[in-house]
Write a protein that holds these residues in place. Structure first.
Motif, PDB file in Angstrom:
ATOM      1  N   ASP A   1      14.625   8.801  13.407  1.00 32.98           N
ATOM      2  CA  ASP A   1      15.461   7.984  14.277  1.00 32.98           C
ATOM      3  C   ASP A   1      15.792   8.806  15.517  1.00 32.98           C
TER       4      ASP A   1
ATOM      5  N   SER B   1      18.726   2.439  15.351  1.00 33.09           N
ATOM      6  CA  SER B   1      19.091   2.966  14.032  1.00 33.09           C
ATOM      7  C   SER B   1      19.090   1.859  12.983  1.00 33.09           C
TER       8      SER B   1
ATOM      9  N   ASP C   1      17.430  12.017  10.966  1.00 39.13           N
ATOM     10  CA  ASP C   1      18.281  11.483  12.025  1.00 39.13           C
ATOM     11  C   ASP C   1      18.246  12.441  13.203  1.00 39.13           C
TER      12      ASP C   1
ATOM     13  N   THR D   1      15.462   1.470  12.123  1.00 40.65           N
ATOM     14  CA  THR D   1      15.049   2.618  11.311  1.00 40.65           C
ATOM     15  C   THR D   1      15.489   2.436   9.869  1.00 40.65           C
TER      16      THR D   1
END
Length: 281
Positions: A157, A57, A78, A60
């Protein structure tokens, strides 16, 4: 011998029954989900890892920030439904709103659009206890029910591993390529090959590898300390026929910015090669 021996129901296959089968190479069926009618997304980039805890993350968000600062319109989907962390990094709170067109992503003051399960829940700390098919369905909804508008790069992500969500994303979204995130430990680099091979099986291009936690720079002398062992990501990339897009150091400033919801303020020059690669897609 049945007409299509590779089909899961090969024992009962006939020429007629196989005509619409997704296993029929002569008549392949696309599983891509339609984009929302009010969205215009040019490129979809998946960010994956073989296991959790390697900073997927973080990578990302860093890629999204760097591309936004380069002048591109950026969004983040997400897809880590049970462990969403993107909203907190950008200080995004509250619930998404929608109308007959669909649901509207949260937009940061810098213009990055975000859709996450945490932005659809009354209590963002409540656990999401869903089975795989429900989670996969939510990811599809984030794609086809979100009014993304004009987006140059949509970063997805994904949760770690090679389970339901990566499979759903690879099959349902028009992914232009993936970035695989790893760390220096031998175990992690062994597992990351699984993600690489899954991408190959799904005919998804691997844009390259990003190594997180590559080293810690001593604040006094500037020496690079390999806390998790010496890196061999260059050898791994060469063996898999791909390239290294960045080696990211351990830096407490990044964690502090993420916890404060001020991630956009951070610069990440260690991903310049990744930014250049994305611009050429």
């Amino acid at each position: 011998m049945p007409e299509n021996s590779s089909c899961s129901g090969a024992s009962s296959c006939s020429k007629e029954s196989c005509e619409g089968c997704s296993h029929n190479s002569q008549n392949p069926q696309s599983m891509l989900e339609a984009m929302n009618a009010y969205s215009n997304i040019k490129h979809v980039i998946g960010v994956v890892s073989g296991k959790g805890g390697v900073g997927k993350s973080f990578v990302t968000s860093s890629l999204a920030v760097q591309m936004a600062k380069a002048g591109y319109k950026v969004g983040i989907l997400d897809a880590d439904i049970t462990g969403p962390s993107i909203p907190k990094m950008f200080g995004a709170h509250g619930q998404l709103v929608g109308d007959e067109k669909g649901m509207y992503p949260y937009e940061t003051k810098e213009g990055i659009k975000i859709v996450s399960i945490n932005l659809l829940m009354e209590d963002e700390e409540a656990p999401v206890v869903w089975r795989g098919p429900v989670i996969a369905g939510a990811v599809k909804q984030f794609w086809n029910e979100a009014v993304w508008g004009d987006v140059d790069y949509l970063f997805v992500d994904m949760p770690p591993g090679t389970g339901d969500v990566p499979l759903t994303v690879f099959q349902s979204l028009p992914v232009d390529g993936i970035v695989i995130v790893t760390s220096p430990q031998e175990l992690v680099q062994m597992i990351v090959k699984k993600a690489f091979h899954m991408a190959n099986m799904m005919h998804i291009p691997v844009l390259g590898l990003v190594e997180n936690f590559s080293y810690l720079k001593c604040p006094d002398c500037g020496k690079k300390i390999a806390l998790f062992g010496e890196s061999n990501i260059d050898e791994v990339a060469a063996k898999e026929g791909t390239r290294v897009l960045g080696k990211l150091p351990l830096d407490p400033a990044y964690a502090k910015a993420a916890d404060a919801g001020a991630f956009y303020e951070m610069e990440n020059p260690y991903l310049d090669a990744a930014v250049d690669a994305l611009k050429t897609i």
